[in-house]
Write a protein that holds these residues in place. Structure first.
Motif, PDB file in Angstrom:
ATOM      1  N   GLU A  96      35.448 -55.013   7.804  1.00 13.85           N
ATOM      2  CA  GLU A  96      36.424 -55.811   7.254  1.00 13.85           C
ATOM      3  C   GLU A  96      37.462 -55.417   6.069  1.00 13.85           C
ATOM      4  O   GLU A  96      38.389 -55.802   5.711  1.00 13.85           O
ATOM      5  N   ALA A  97      36.799 -53.895   5.725  1.00  9.33           N
ATOM      6  CA  ALA A  97      37.719 -53.390   4.529  1.00  9.33           C
ATOM      7  C   ALA A  97      39.252 -53.264   4.743  1.00  9.33           C
ATOM      8  O   ALA A  97      39.859 -53.627   3.957  1.00  9.33           O
ATOM      9  N   PRO A  98      39.638 -52.804   6.094  1.00 10.60           N
ATOM     10  CA  PRO A  98      41.079 -52.783   6.341  1.00 10.60           C
ATOM     11  C   PRO A  98      41.803 -54.148   6.154  1.00 10.60           C
ATOM     12  O   PRO A  98      42.864 -54.125   5.660  1.00 10.60           O
ATOM     13  N   GLN A  99      41.384 -55.100   6.726  1.00  9.22           N
ATOM     14  CA  GLN A  99      41.631 -56.589   6.628  1.00  9.22           C
ATOM     15  C   GLN A  99      41.848 -56.995   5.151  1.00  9.22           C
ATOM     16  O   GLN A  99      43.092 -57.616   4.853  1.00  9.22           O
ATOM     17  N   LEU A 100      40.760 -56.707   4.295  1.00  5.81           N
ATOM     18  CA  LEU A 100      40.954 -56.899   2.887  1.00  5.81           C
ATOM     19  C   LEU A 100      42.134 -56.190   2.367  1.00  5.81           C
ATOM     20  O   LEU A 100      42.764 -56.646   1.296  1.00  5.81           O
ATOM     21  N   ASN A 150      34.731 -45.034  -0.433  1.00  9.51           N
ATOM     22  CA  ASN A 150      34.817 -44.887   1.026  1.00  9.51           C
ATOM     23  C   ASN A 150      35.741 -45.865   1.700  1.00  9.51           C
ATOM     24  O   ASN A 150      36.378 -45.251   2.639  1.00  9.51           O
ATOM     25  N   TYR A 151      35.688 -47.005   1.418  1.00  9.34           N
ATOM     26  CA  TYR A 151      36.363 -48.180   2.221  1.00  9.34           C
ATOM     27  C   TYR A 151      37.641 -48.664   1.285  1.00  9.34           C
ATOM     28  O   TYR A 151      38.320 -49.643   1.823  1.00  9.34           O
ATOM     29  N   GLY A 152      37.722 -48.360  -0.039  1.00 10.70           N
ATOM     30  CA  GLY A 152      38.723 -48.989  -0.754  1.00 10.70           C
ATOM     31  C   GLY A 152      38.381 -50.146  -1.514  1.00 10.70           C
ATOM     32  O   GLY A 152      37.350 -50.739  -1.295  1.00 10.70           O
ATOM     33  N   ASN A 153      39.225 -50.335  -2.745  1.00  9.19           N
ATOM     34  CA  ASN A 153      38.667 -51.527  -3.389  1.00  9.19           C
ATOM     35  C   ASN A 153      39.747 -52.354  -3.771  1.00  9.19           C
ATOM     36  O   ASN A 153      40.743 -52.131  -4.652  1.00  9.19           O
ATOM     37  N   PRO A 154      39.697 -53.659  -3.014  1.00 10.82           N
ATOM     38  CA  PRO A 154      40.885 -54.510  -3.177  1.00 10.82           C
ATOM     39  C   PRO A 154      40.524 -55.553  -4.233  1.00 10.82           C
ATOM     40  O   PRO A 154      41.353 -56.640  -4.424  1.00 10.82           O
ATOM     41  N   TYR A 155      39.336 -55.251  -4.789  1.00  7.73           N
ATOM     42  CA  TYR A 155      38.786 -56.708  -5.854  1.00  7.73           C
ATOM     43  C   TYR A 155      39.452 -56.458  -7.310  1.00  7.73           C
ATOM     44  O   TYR A 155      39.454 -55.084  -7.784  1.00  7.73           O
ATOM     45  N   ILE A 210      33.228 -67.238   7.730  1.00  2.00           N
ATOM     46  CA  ILE A 210      32.044 -66.685   7.835  1.00  2.00           C
ATOM     47  C   ILE A 210      32.013 -65.431   8.759  1.00  2.00           C
ATOM     48  O   ILE A 210      32.864 -65.614   9.699  1.00  2.00           O
ATOM     49  N   GLY A 211      31.656 -64.355   8.253  1.00  2.00           N
ATOM     50  CA  GLY A 211      31.419 -63.085   9.014  1.00  2.00           C
ATOM     51  C   GLY A 211      32.625 -62.156   8.651  1.00  2.00           C
ATOM     52  O   GLY A 211      33.402 -62.545   7.649  1.00  2.00           O
ATOM     53  N   ASP A 212      32.634 -61.171   9.261  1.00  2.00           N
ATOM     54  CA  ASP A 212      33.729 -60.191   8.981  1.00  2.00           C
ATOM     55  C   ASP A 212      35.137 -60.799   9.136  1.00  2.00           C
ATOM     56  O   ASP A 212      35.294 -61.237  10.270  1.00  2.00           O
ATOM     57  N   ILE A 213      36.012 -60.526   8.403  1.00  2.00           N
ATOM     58  CA  ILE A 213      37.520 -60.826   8.495  1.00  2.00           C
ATOM     59  C   ILE A 213      38.074 -59.757   9.665  1.00  2.00           C
ATOM     60  O   ILE A 213      38.014 -58.468   9.296  1.00  2.00           O
ATOM     61  N   ARG A 214      38.419 -60.100  10.565  1.00  2.00           N
ATOM     62  CA  ARG A 214      39.123 -59.261  11.676  1.00  2.00           C
ATOM     63  C   ARG A 214      40.591 -59.281  11.729  1.00  2.00           C
ATOM     64  O   ARG A 214      41.237 -60.250  11.083  1.00  2.00           O
TER      65      ARG A 214
END
Length: 178
Positions: free
Chosen positions: A84-88, A116-121, A158-162
């Motif tokens: 879900e990292a790209p969607q975040l 590795n996946y980025g930090n949107p937080y 609930i679950g990964d954001i697609r």
């Protein structure tokens, strides 16, 4: 003879009733929405230490500062969290403020994951014993909550954001006041 006939009619009536029940259930529209018990309720009170050195920790008071936010429950050891990292990142690019609750994670593993996946937080709190996760009724990772500026939960994913979930989450953010 008549007793056998009565039993057969009872079996036929039971099968017809069961088929009717199946038909009724199949005719109802599918409902993918999670009816969370937390929607409409304030975030539980908590204060989490920073999960990594370059981001502040997270407290429930941070979620009642007048700004709508996404609260993402995640972990470095969670494979769907990586998916879900790209969607975040897309949600952040669209203007969403995202805070994280890192579940039972080690700072070095979390730093590697974010590298590795980025930090949107903007903030990441360390939930070392899943206390906040359990208080939210979260059953796993990842899960994401839309929290309005008063700290009230407005939506739960609930679950990964697609990719196809992004427009709905943006809509829920707008509805919550973003």
């Amino acid at each position: 003879m008549s007793r056998l006939r009565l039993v057969l009619w009872a079996v036929v009536a039971g099968v017809v009733a069961l088929l009717g029940l199946f038909a009724l259930q199949l005719s109802r529209p599918k409902d993918d929405f999670v009816h969370s018990a937390m929607i409409g309720k304030p975030m539980p009170s908590f204060a989490l230490k920073p999960a990594i050195a370059d981001r502040p920790g997270l407290a429930s008071t941070d979620l009642a500062d007048g700004q709508t936010k996404l609260v993402n429950i995640f972990a470095s050891w969670c494979i769907p969290c990586a998916a879900e990292a790209p969607q975040l990142a897309e949600l952040e690019a669209q203007g969403a403020t995202i805070v994280g609750v890192a579940i039972r994670d080690r700072p070095e593993d979390l730093a590697a994951f974010l590298g590795n996946y980025g930090n949107p937080y903007s903030r990441i709190g360390a939930d070392d014993i899943s206390a906040v996760q359990l208080a939210l009724g979260s059953s796993g990772v990842p899960e994401t909550f839309v929290v309005d500026g008063k700290g009230v939960i407005r939506y739960q994913h609930i679950g990964d954001i697609r990719e196809d979930d992004v427009p709905l989450i943006l809509q829920k953010l707008r509805e919550a006041g973003a």
